[in-house]
Scaffold this motif. Sequence first.
Motif, PDB file in Angstrom:
ATOM      1  N   GLU A 198      24.882  22.441  32.934  1.00 34.06           N
ATOM      2  CA  GLU A 198      26.267  22.342  33.424  1.00 34.06           C
ATOM      3  C   GLU A 198      26.955  21.159  32.744  1.00 34.06           C
TER       4      GLU A 198
ATOM      5  N   SER B  59      34.917  26.427  41.743  1.00 35.57           N
ATOM      6  CA  SER B  59      34.302  26.395  43.074  1.00 35.57           C
ATOM      7  C   SER B  59      34.603  25.101  43.839  1.00 35.57           C
TER       8      SER B  59
ATOM      9  N   LEU C 166      37.617  31.228  52.334  1.00 34.47           N
ATOM     10  CA  LEU C 166      37.499  32.413  53.190  1.00 34.47           C
ATOM     11  C   LEU C 166      36.336  33.290  52.745  1.00 34.47           C
TER      12      LEU C 166
ATOM     13  N   GLY D 216      36.292  36.671  40.242  1.00 37.71           N
ATOM     14  CA  GLY D 216      37.717  36.696  40.569  1.00 37.71           C
ATOM     15  C   GLY D 216      38.110  35.919  41.808  1.00 37.71           C
TER      16      GLY D 216
ATOM     17  N   THR E 216      32.887  34.616  48.527  1.00 38.58           N
ATOM     18  CA  THR E 216      32.420  35.687  49.405  1.00 38.58           C
ATOM     19  C   THR E 216      31.273  36.465  48.761  1.00 38.58           C
TER      20      THR E 216
HETATM   21  C1  LIG Z   1      43.109  28.995  44.589  1.00 41.56           C
HETATM   22  C2  LIG Z   1      41.831  29.751  44.752  1.00 41.56           C
HETATM   23  C3  LIG Z   1      41.462  30.210  46.014  1.00 41.56           C
HETATM   24  C4  LIG Z   1      40.290  30.941  46.181  1.00 41.56           C
HETATM   25  N1  LIG Z   1      39.921  31.326  47.436  1.00 41.56           N
HETATM   26  C5  LIG Z   1      38.769  32.026  47.624  1.00 41.56           C
HETATM   27  C6  LIG Z   1      38.390  32.429  48.928  1.00 41.56           C
HETATM   28  O1  LIG Z   1      39.039  32.119  49.928  1.00 41.56           O
HETATM   29  N2  LIG Z   1      37.263  33.174  49.066  1.00 41.56           N
HETATM   30  C7  LIG Z   1      36.501  33.559  47.983  1.00 41.56           C
HETATM   31  O2  LIG Z   1      35.538  34.284  48.173  1.00 41.56           O
HETATM   32  N3  LIG Z   1      36.810  33.129  46.742  1.00 41.56           N
HETATM   33  C8  LIG Z   1      37.933  32.385  46.529  1.00 41.56           C
HETATM   34  N4  LIG Z   1      38.285  31.991  45.269  1.00 41.56           N
HETATM   35  C9  LIG Z   1      37.469  32.423  44.131  1.00 41.56           C
HETATM   36  C10 LIG Z   1      36.252  31.551  43.897  1.00 41.56           C
HETATM   37  O3  LIG Z   1      36.593  30.206  44.006  1.00 41.56           O
HETATM   38  C11 LIG Z   1      35.674  31.851  42.491  1.00 41.56           C
HETATM   39  O4  LIG Z   1      35.468  33.228  42.321  1.00 41.56           O
HETATM   40  C12 LIG Z   1      34.342  31.136  42.287  1.00 41.56           C
HETATM   41  O5  LIG Z   1      34.479  29.764  42.534  1.00 41.56           O
HETATM   42  C13 LIG Z   1      33.843  31.348  40.855  1.00 41.56           C
HETATM   43  O6  LIG Z   1      32.623  30.669  40.745  1.00 41.56           O
HETATM   44  P1  LIG Z   1      31.860  30.565  39.347  1.00 41.56           P
HETATM   45  O7  LIG Z   1      30.586  29.878  39.614  1.00 41.56           O
HETATM   46  O8  LIG Z   1      31.850  31.889  38.667  1.00 41.56           O
HETATM   47  O9  LIG Z   1      32.836  29.684  38.448  1.00 41.56           O
HETATM   48  P2  LIG Z   1      32.967  28.030  38.354  1.00 41.56           P
HETATM   49  O10 LIG Z   1      32.906  27.496  39.721  1.00 41.56           O
HETATM   50  O11 LIG Z   1      34.115  27.801  37.521  1.00 41.56           O
HETATM   51  O12 LIG Z   1      31.599  27.691  37.636  1.00 41.56           O
HETATM   52  C14 LIG Z   1      31.416  27.807  36.240  1.00 41.56           C
HETATM   53  C15 LIG Z   1      30.742  26.544  35.762  1.00 41.56           C
HETATM   54  O13 LIG Z   1      30.458  26.627  34.375  1.00 41.56           O
HETATM   55  C16 LIG Z   1      30.653  25.349  33.809  1.00 41.56           C
HETATM   56  N5  LIG Z   1      30.893  25.520  32.368  1.00 41.56           N
HETATM   57  C17 LIG Z   1      31.897  26.189  31.771  1.00 41.56           C
HETATM   58  N6  LIG Z   1      31.744  26.140  30.427  1.00 41.56           N
HETATM   59  C18 LIG Z   1      30.615  25.435  30.185  1.00 41.56           C
HETATM   60  C19 LIG Z   1      29.912  25.075  29.000  1.00 41.56           C
HETATM   61  N7  LIG Z   1      30.337  25.441  27.778  1.00 41.56           N
HETATM   62  N8  LIG Z   1      28.761  24.371  29.126  1.00 41.56           N
HETATM   63  C20 LIG Z   1      28.299  24.017  30.350  1.00 41.56           C
HETATM   64  N9  LIG Z   1      28.911  24.332  31.502  1.00 41.56           N
HETATM   65  C21 LIG Z   1      30.059  25.029  31.421  1.00 41.56           C
HETATM   66  C22 LIG Z   1      31.861  24.805  34.536  1.00 41.56           C
HETATM   67  O14 LIG Z   1      31.923  23.407  34.449  1.00 41.56           O
HETATM   68  C23 LIG Z   1      31.633  25.315  35.945  1.00 41.56           C
HETATM   69  O15 LIG Z   1      30.964  24.371  36.760  1.00 41.56           O
HETATM   70  C24 LIG Z   1      39.456  31.232  45.064  1.00 41.56           C
HETATM   71  C25 LIG Z   1      39.801  30.742  43.805  1.00 41.56           C
HETATM   72  C26 LIG Z   1      40.977  29.996  43.640  1.00 41.56           C
HETATM   73  C27 LIG Z   1      41.321  29.462  42.286  1.00 41.56           C
END
Ligand SMILES: Cc1cc2nc3c(=O)[nH]c(=O)nc-3n(C[C@H](O)[C@H](O)[C@H](O)COP(=O)(O)OP(=O)(O)OC[C@H]3O[C@@H](n4cnc5c(N)ncnc54)[C@H](O)[C@@H]3O)c2cc1C
Length: 415
Positions: free
Chosen positions: A30, A40, A46, A381, A386
């Motif tokens: 990471e 995240s 929610l 997304g 969730t």
């Molecule tokens: C305003 C908003 C409200 C939301 N509300 C909700 C809700 O109420 N309920 C719900 O279910 N979902 C909600 N979501 C959606 C949810 O937050 C996301 O779908 C989820 O956080 C995605 O998680 P992830 O681990 O895929 O992405 P991230 O949390 O973005 O994790 C990806 C990780 O990869 C790392 N990374 C990227 N590139 C590199 C690289 N080259 N080398 C090393 N590390 C790297 C990043 O630093 C990051 O830590 C919401 C999103 C937003 C923006």
Amino acid sequence: MKIIVLGAGVIGVTTAWQLLGDGHQVTVIERAGGPAQLTSLANAGLVAPGHAFAWASPGAPGMMLRSLWRGDQAIRFRPRLSVRQWAWVARFLGQCNGASARVNTARKARLCVYSQAMLDQVVAETGVRFDEKRGGLVYFYRTRASFEAAAAKCQILRDAGIAIEVLDRDATVAKDPGLAAARGEIAGSLFAATDASGDAHLFTVGLARKCAEGGVAFRYGEEVLDLRTRGREVTAVVTDRGDVAADAIVLCLGVMSPHLVERLGIRLLIYPVKGYSATLTITDRSLAPRLGGVDEQNLLAYCPMGERLRLTATAEIAGYSTGFRPADFRVMFDRARALFGGAADFGDPELWAGLRPMTPTGMPVIGRSPYANLWLNTGHGHMGWTMANGAARILADLVAGRPPAIDTEGMACEG
Ligand SMILES: Cc1cc2nc3c(=O)[nH]c(=O)nc-3n(C[C@H](O)[C@H](O)[C@H](O)COP(=O)(O)OP(=O)(O)OC[C@H]3O[C@@H](n4cnc5c(N)ncnc54)[C@H](O)[C@@H]3O)c2cc1C
């Protein structure tokens, strides 16, 4: 097996936990200094199977078009000179019909229901605390027409096993007395009694700690630059500290996922959809919402998290910037003040903007890539919090060669 998970968002960490449980030797790479620092970090919180409706709906193209000259649309399109953006928009528009919306909603609902059960299981196993709140979520409507339309379309969620109650104005306020100030504005609501909420960041940090105690190696502050391949196999992850080899790799880089695998010929249609959040300190519990929910007309989500009130709004298809200005929050605060004005300190909010890793269908990509040992768990997304624990379990089952507990239709990698 020795497995590297790329990314320590909620998806990467839940994936690491499930792989650890299956007996694998897991390393997480990471680039941030800790878990859940990107999307995240401060989402709406929610856990919302009752809100699994596909965003690609017959009404979405009109909203996107109107958003070019009006600032009050739920989905806002900001055109860029970007092949990536236009390719995504074209596919999204292709999903904006009644038939696709029904299929996508049913698939999302199935994954969300399963995932909530997996969340409960992980919490029971680990005792992770995250300002969890059970007791349902309220999705309220301000006009008779939108309320009636919602009451009609919720059958698709009921068919997926989600108990949705249709409540009139008084029943809505009785369910959550925190909405009393808005009573006159509410036409009615959909109430999902089994929906819940909690802080995804707290959960991810707590679960990462449990993973580390179980033997997962976290390499923070290390950027993934490339994947080294031989034929249809990945031989090493190339980072800014050198090469790291493993038997298998799982891609969980959220909005950055497509960039890493593009050179390998893998085309992931994941594009950022930006949203804004504000976290306030609750100053008067009696005026604050007891439950989380959504003001559907304004797509304003609200969520009590312990002593805090989290607000989120806006869906902007506008590129990769996470920057924000005070003006981006003006409409959110005006509407939230009208709802919960005396409940929280609006004078000193913690502001944030995040990028939802959206696919055109709203379904994540979970499964094997065209490379035998490269697995994908990305593109969750607007529902990644969730979907996280279910998606992680499915990914671990597929890696182990076990059939997942639910139908995975709609999750395959197309490229
Ligand atoms: C305003 C908003 C409200 C939301 N509300 C909700 C809700 O109420 N309920 C719900 O279910 N979902 C909600 N979501 C959606 C949810 O937050 C996301 O779908 C989820 O956080 C995605 O998680 P992830 O681990 O895929 O992405 P991230 O949390 O973005 O994790 C990806 C990780 O990869 C790392 N990374 C990227 N590139 C590199 C690289 N080259 N080398 C090393 N590390 C790297 C990043 O630093 C990051 O830590 C919401 C999103 C937003 C923006």
